[in-house]
Design a protein around this motif. Structure first.
Motif, PDB file in Angstrom:
ATOM      1  N   ILE A 154      -7.972  -5.955  -1.405  1.00 42.28           N
ATOM      2  CA  ILE A 154      -7.051  -4.836  -1.618  1.00 42.28           C
ATOM      3  C   ILE A 154      -6.726  -4.709  -3.096  1.00 42.28           C
ATOM      4  CG2 ILE A 154      -4.752  -5.878  -1.398  1.00 42.28           C
ATOM      5  CD1 ILE A 154      -4.193  -3.597   0.643  1.00 42.28           C
TER       6      ILE A 154
ATOM      7  N   SER B 266       0.307   4.064  -2.431  1.00 46.43           N
ATOM      8  CA  SER B 266      -0.063   5.380  -1.927  1.00 46.43           C
ATOM      9  C   SER B 266       0.745   6.473  -2.577  1.00 46.43           C
ATOM     10  CB  SER B 266       0.197   5.469  -0.422  1.00 46.43           C
ATOM     11  OG  SER B 266      -0.789   4.803   0.265  1.00 46.43           O
TER      12      SER B 266
ATOM     13  N   PRO C 111      -6.322   4.554  -1.299  1.00 49.48           N
ATOM     14  CA  PRO C 111      -5.433   3.704  -0.493  1.00 49.48           C
ATOM     15  C   PRO C 111      -5.939   3.572   0.935  1.00 49.48           C
ATOM     16  CG  PRO C 111      -4.181   5.358  -1.673  1.00 49.48           C
ATOM     17  CD  PRO C 111      -5.613   5.700  -1.857  1.00 49.48           C
TER      18      PRO C 111
ATOM     19  N   THR D 127       0.826  -1.204   0.000  1.00 51.72           N
ATOM     20  CA  THR D 127       0.000   0.000   0.000  1.00 51.72           C
ATOM     21  C   THR D 127       0.860   1.253   0.000  1.00 51.72           C
ATOM     22  OG1 THR D 127      -1.546  -1.255   1.328  1.00 51.72           O
ATOM     23  CG2 THR D 127      -1.983   1.077   1.121  1.00 51.72           C
TER      24      THR D 127
END
Lengths: 81, 492, 126, 498
Positions: free
Chosen positions: D349, D102, D246, D98
């Motif tokens: 995700i 991000s 995110p 992530t």
């Protein structure tokens, strides 16, 4: 004898207190408060507390009275209630 | 009891400091702050040293003028009083760092009286904590009150009015306390706390005793602003100058709380408390006060006033702890004395800084301040989270102990109120946080206050966190030895 | 009821004074009157202590050769000592109160509570 | 049976991202590369620390770390047991991915206040690892509330009216929940005299009346159930969709909601235990709530046109799979639940990453606008297809493995009704995901802007998570030994074996 004196002083003090609270003229109220203090000073003496009595006469009746009078001169004289 | 001169150290320093401040102030106005700073640093050192000595060697005592109690006046320091003295002096010291610039800008003509009165206030408060004599306590009570009225009166144009009302109610409270002491004296013939404590158990069941205790508790509750006797507090805090509020709000009500603990748990013994319904009354009134204070805080649009009402609620937490009177509840109450002092002074310092920088004080005018005053509001955020009771801040743990105490005492409604009140607190703080951080206000010209003020705000903010994480060390090392043996946790 | 009064009439009168003081503090609208009420209230409390210390047949607490060491011959002096302090305190409070009143008068031009409150509010609005 | 080793490693795993916060703040907006470097370094170290404990934990060892005492007899205590490891592995691995994502996202979308964003993110992860390693209820609570707070600025991030409303709603649900949990913890301590998590439970029927224990259970479930998105207390979750993608990915796949279900697992397996739950009948009640939630959520998901909202409802449904497994509490269902905790994370995700990539590239948020997108963003949409197939339970992707466990659990618990609900929900999953994939690849739309893929920083993580989903679907025991970990904890909690 002392009982009667005390009783009388008590009654007078109560009267003075009521007058102090109800006088429309604040200067009169201040004076009345001084009288009240003086009466309680006498009451202390009658009850055997000589030292407290003198103290109250000087501080309570004297200094406080003066302070109140000065304050009244610096602020207002009349009160609504 | 060890004979020592330590107990009178702090009051004497402050007394001397006040006199020197006035004297030096006649010559140079700007000398007031440095003198006060030196005096407070010394007082802080003495009080911490005193705390360490008491913890290591046991209670200290000092006989004023060498006269033995119960006739002579005794200064007696045990763990609790040493702890509260340290809290008072250290918090005042941190606020003083902020005060230099603030006082000069808010009340420029009254710099010297302000710092002199500040020391007199602290003299009165530490005297109340350290004395071992019930009447002497009244005298210190009045000294601190008088200084407090004057300090509040030095604020804005409206301040004298609120100070005057505070004076009327405060004297009423003091008179009630004095009456209580009078009745107690009628019953026991003694004014020394330890002496009275040893005589009282023989008087269980005496109705006059109930009157005496009720009057003392009522008088102290008034000064502590315990619901429903809190009426003086919101105005006094709102209109006083920011420094005065930042000193008075965190410590003055706490000292009254301390005296309440002293009277209810040290002068009275458990069997006696059981016969007087004071404890449960205090607990229930305080629980009501938590709700009322929080709801009123939500209704305010002025930040300072909101914090004032939140003080009513927070002090009531201490009241709940005292009222419940179980070991856990007392830990909660004493810990909350410290944690609330830390967080409330931090919050008031921030509102003071904002007012000085921008003149803003209403809730919606706080928009966007988080960006221009990042350090200040970092401290504010920490303190606000602690007020809500978010772990691992100090505020969470004092409430946690109160909850445990409530469960132990089986007072479920009070547990519910203590827990649910966090939501009310969260209600008004998150509303403010959202304004501070999420509403940019481009025209805003402000920045963090000077270095000294920033240090004090940050130190208090960090203190909230450190106290929370290290709370148990603190409870075990300081608070537990400070409480009477019957009110300690078992196995400690 | 009468019995209660006969034995304890000084206490009862003290309480009457206290109530008068309280009445002044709470009901009167003039700030100066409130302060007068406070004074009366404090005097009543001092009186309460003095009345309590009083004993029938005893005299002022100064050593007397004729009376000797007998404790019951003297009035208890400790409350007297305490009340000396209390009087000083009450005068000091009055002084601070009056100083505040002068400030209030300078700021608002009146000492009547309703008018002061009104002027405070009108200023906050503007 | 289990050997416990004193080790500072669990503590380090928590503290490393907290230590990164001052560095992130100090770097500030002026040096974004340095700031992101701190995030990546912290994430890598964290993942390394977590993985370094894995072999020993698989061998039956646990790592404990007793920090200072925070309440009489209760310390801030950490323990890396198999269940905690599962959550920690998910959180630390996906944080790393992530973080890359991000960086691409906030720069691509030109987000403001990126420093605050990355700092809050790091705090979230500290709290998450803290939750997974918490050895007792109070420690759990401390990190649970920290997580609530750390997520608040992330939901608020956009600072629009909608974001504020979402953030307010988030707090309105999570704060009361925290208080319910606090009360429950205090009561538990009063009853059991301990707060330690112990496989098989610390409470038993002799400690209080059945009614009291039932109330206690309700308090616990209210406390953790809000984050776990149980109906009817789920509605903060779709509202929190206003956050940057995110964050949604983190909220919905890794940190917040998984902390909620993880809490449910801890409460059922480690506080109450299978026996007591059976005696009280609360296990079945919870299973019914979960069953209803997963069906309703799937139905509601079909009605959403906003892609992120549809994913949000899908999350609500899938969380209830795990809760169902925790409520049925037998060896199979527990294995399925813990596996689903892990596997749902990789799949969901992926989907959120895809939604974010689409948004950054095309600024489209509604499914009806995404016709023909597959031609433009082939990698993204392929990953999306893998994720959605997995969630529907197609064999070969990891979702099938965990669902298999759950279904076997329903059979083992002799509750065929839940087996039915699981199958029904799988069909519904397919019904709301396949149209997206279908219209992306098989419908012509020449009007769709020819923009191509998003930046590699975004595409690479989503390909990795999709590949992971595939890999774990084929060989669930590879690498991190997910299957074995799940079995370990199931054996410890239920005493049974598969």
């Amino acid at each position: 004898m002392i009982t009667q004196i005390c009783g009388l002083l008590f009654v007078l003090a109560i009267v003075a207190a009521i007058v102090a609270l109800n006088a429309k003229d604040l200067l009169a109220a201040a004076a009345s408060l001084s009288v009240f203090s003086f009466l309680t000073a006498l009451l202390y003496i009658a009850l055997g507390a000589v030292d407290v009595g003198f103290n109250e006469a000087v501080l309570g009746a004297g200094v406080t009275g003066v302070l109140f009078v000065v304050a009244v001169f610096h602020t207002q004289r009349r009160s609504v209630d | 009891m060890i004979e020592s001169t330590l107990p009178i150290g702090v009051p004497l320093l402050l007394l001397g400091g006040a006199i020197v401040t006035v004297g030096a102030g006649l010559v140079r106005r700007s000398a007031a702050w440095p003198i006060t700073l030196v005096v407070l640093v010394l007082s802080a050192l003495v009080s911490v040293r005193q705390l360490l000595v008491v913890l290591a060697e046991g209670p200290l005592t000092h006989r004023l003028g060498g006269w033995p109690p119960p006739i002579g006046i005794e200064f007696a320091v045990d763990g609790l009083s040493a702890f509260v003295t340290s809290v008072v002096v250290v918090i005042a010291l941190l606020v003083l760092l902020y005060a230099r610039d603030a006082v000069r800008r808010e009340t420029p003509e009254e710099e010297v009286p302000f710092f002199a009165l500040l020391q007199v206030l602290l003299l009165g408060l530490t005297g109340m904590v350290l004395t071992g004599d019930l009447f002497n306590l009244y005298v210190f009570f009045e000294i601190s009150s008088l200084a407090g009225y004057a300090l509040v009166g030095l604020g804005s144009r409206e301040a004298p009015v609120s100070a005057f009302r505070y004076l009327l109610l405060g004297s009423l409270g003091a008179s009630f306390y004095l009456m209580g002491v009078g009745y107690l004296y009628v019953l026991t013939g003694s004014l020394n706390m330890a002496d009275v404590a040893s005589i009282l158990p023989g008087l269980i069941g005496n109705p006059t005793l109930t009157i005496a205790m009720t009057m003392m508790v009522a008088g102290l509750s008034l000064k502590m602003a315990l619901f429903p006797l809190h009426g003086w507090l919101p105005d006094a805090y709102t209109y006083a100058s920011s420094t005065a509020t930042a000193v008075i709000a965190p410590i003055m009500t706490k000292v009254s709380a301390y005296v309440l603990i002293r009277v209810l748990f040290f002068v009275c013994d458990p069997a006696l408390r059981a016969t007087i319904p004071v404890g449960s009354t205090v607990a229930w009134l305080a629980a009501t006060g938590i709700v009322v204070g929080s709801v009123m805080a939500i209704a305010q649009s002025d930040v300072k006033r909101m914090l004032a009402y939140s003080s009513v609620a927070q002090v009531a937490y201490i009241g709940v702890g005292i009222g419940l009177g179980t070991p856990f509840a007392l830990i909660g109450a004493t810990l909350h004395i410290l944690s609330h002092a830390t967080m409330k002074s931090c919050l008031f310092l921030v509102t003071g800084s904002v007012q000085l920088q921008t003149g803003r004080r209403s809730l919606h005018s706080y928009e966007g301040l988080g960006r221009v005053m990042p350090w200040t509001f970092a401290g504010f955020t920490l303190a606000a989270l602690a007020m809500i009771g978010i772990p691992p801040t100090a505020g969470f743990f004092s409430k946690w102990y109160l909850v445990l105490g409530g469960i132990n005492a089986g007072e479920w409604p009070i547990v519910l109120i203590v827990v649910a009140s966090s939501l009310l607190t969260a209600g008004y703080f998150f509303r403010l946080m959202e304004k501070i951080y999420a509403n940019p206000s481009p025209s805003l010209k402000a920045n963090d206050p000077g270095m000294l003020a920033r240090i004090s705000i940050m130190a208090l903010g960090a203190g909230v966190l450190v106290l929370g994480v290290a709370n148990f060390w603190f409870v075990g090392e300081v608070l537990q030895p400070a409480l009477p043996a019957t009110l300690r946790l078992t196995g400690m | 009821m009468i019995d209660l009064f006969i034995g304890r009439w000084p206490y009862v009168l003290t309480v009457v004074l206290m109530l008068i003081g309280l009445y002044g503090m709470l009901v009167k609208e003039n700030f100066l009157k409130k302060l007068i009420g406070m004074n009366i209230f404090q005097s009543a409390i001092i009186l309460f202590f003095i009345v309590h210390a009083f004993k029938w047949g005893a005299t002022v607490p100064v050593y007397d050769h004729h009376l000797g060491d007998a404790v019951e011959a003297y009035i208890n002096p400790i409350p007297h000592g305490l009340m000396l302090t209390a009087i000083v305190v009450s005068v000091a409070t009055t002084g601070v109160g009056l100083a505040l009143l002068v400030r209030i008068y300078r700021a608002f031009g009146t000492l009547e509570e309703p008018q002061v409150l009104e002027r405070m509010q009108s200023r906050n609005r503007s | 049976m289990e050997a416990a080793t004193e080790s500072i490693r669990p503590f380090l795993a928590i503290i490393v991202s907290m230590l990164a916060i001052p560095l992130i703040v100090a770097s500030g907006e002026k040096r974004p590369n340095l700031r992101e470097a701190w995030t990546l370094i912290a994430a890598t170290i964290k993942a390394g620390l977590v993985f370094s404990m894995l072999p020993a934990v698989l061998a039956g060892e646990t790592f404990t770390c007793r920090l200072l005492e925070i309440s009489p007899g209760v310390a801030l205590e950490l323990e890396a047991d198999p269940l905690g490891m599962i959550f920690a592995i998910v959180a630390s691995t996906l944080w790393l991915l992530t973080s890359f994502y991000s960086i691409g996202y906030v720069r691509g979308a030109g987000e403001h206040k990126q420093t605050r964003y990355f700092a809050s993110f790091a705090l979230c992860l500290s709290a998450t690892i803290g939750i997974s390693f918490a050895a007792n209820l109070l420690t759990f609570f401390v990190f649970f509330e920290t997580l609530t707070l750390a997520t608040y600025p992330l939901v608020l991030h956009k600072e629009t009216e909608e974001a504020k409303a979402g953030a307010r709603k988030y707090l309105c649900y999570t704060l009361p929940a925290g208080l319910a949990l606090l009360t429950a913890i205090a009561i538990t301590w009063g009853l059991a005299g301990t707060m330690d998590f112990r496989a098989g439970g610390i409470l038993n029927g002799s400690m209080a009346t059945t009614g009291q224990l039932r109330i206690l259970f309700v308090l616990f479930i209210l406390g953790v159930g809000v984050k776990a998105g149980l109906m009817p207390i789920h509605s903060w979750l779709p509202a929190a969709m206003v956050a940057p993608t995110p964050v949604s990915a983190l909220l919905h796949a890794v940190a917040v909601v998984k902390a909620g279900v993880f809490g449910v697992l801890r409460v059922t397996g480690f506080v109450f235990g299978p026996e007591l739950l059976g005696d009280l009948g609360t296990g079945t009640a919870l299973a019914w709530i979960a069953g209803i939630t997963l069906t309703m959520a799937s139905l509601l998901a079909m009605k959403q046109d906003n892609l992120k909202r549809r994913l949000a409802y899908s999350t609500v449904g899938h969380l209830s799979y795990i809760v169902l497994g925790a409520a049925l509490i037998n060896a199979w269902s527990w294995t399925g639940a813990t596996l689903h905790l892990m596997f749902h994370a990789t799949m969901k995700i992926t989907l959120f990453f895809c939604a974010g990539a689409i948004y950054v590239r095309t600024h489209k948020v509604n499914i009806s606008d995404m016709v023909g997108i597959g031609r433009q963003m082939p990698f993204t949409m392929t990953a999306f297809a893998i994720g959605s197939l997995g969630l529907a339970g197609i064999p070969g992707i990891n979702g099938f493995v965990s669902k298999w466990g759950l279904a076997s659990g329903a059979v083992a618990a002799e509750q065929p009704i839940f087996l039915g609900l699981l199958v029904l929900s799988g069909i519904l999953n397919a019904a709301y995901f396949f149209p997206i994939v279908h219209q992306a690849f098989f419908k012509q739309n020449d009007a769709f802007p020819r923009l191509g893929e998003a930046s590699p920083l975004m595409v690479a993580p989503l390909c990795v998570t999709a590949a992971l989903s595939l890999l774990l679907g084929v060989a669930p025991n590879i690498g991190i030994h997910a299957w074995e970990l799940a079995n370990l904890t199931a054996r410890a909690v239920t005493g049974g074996a598969i």
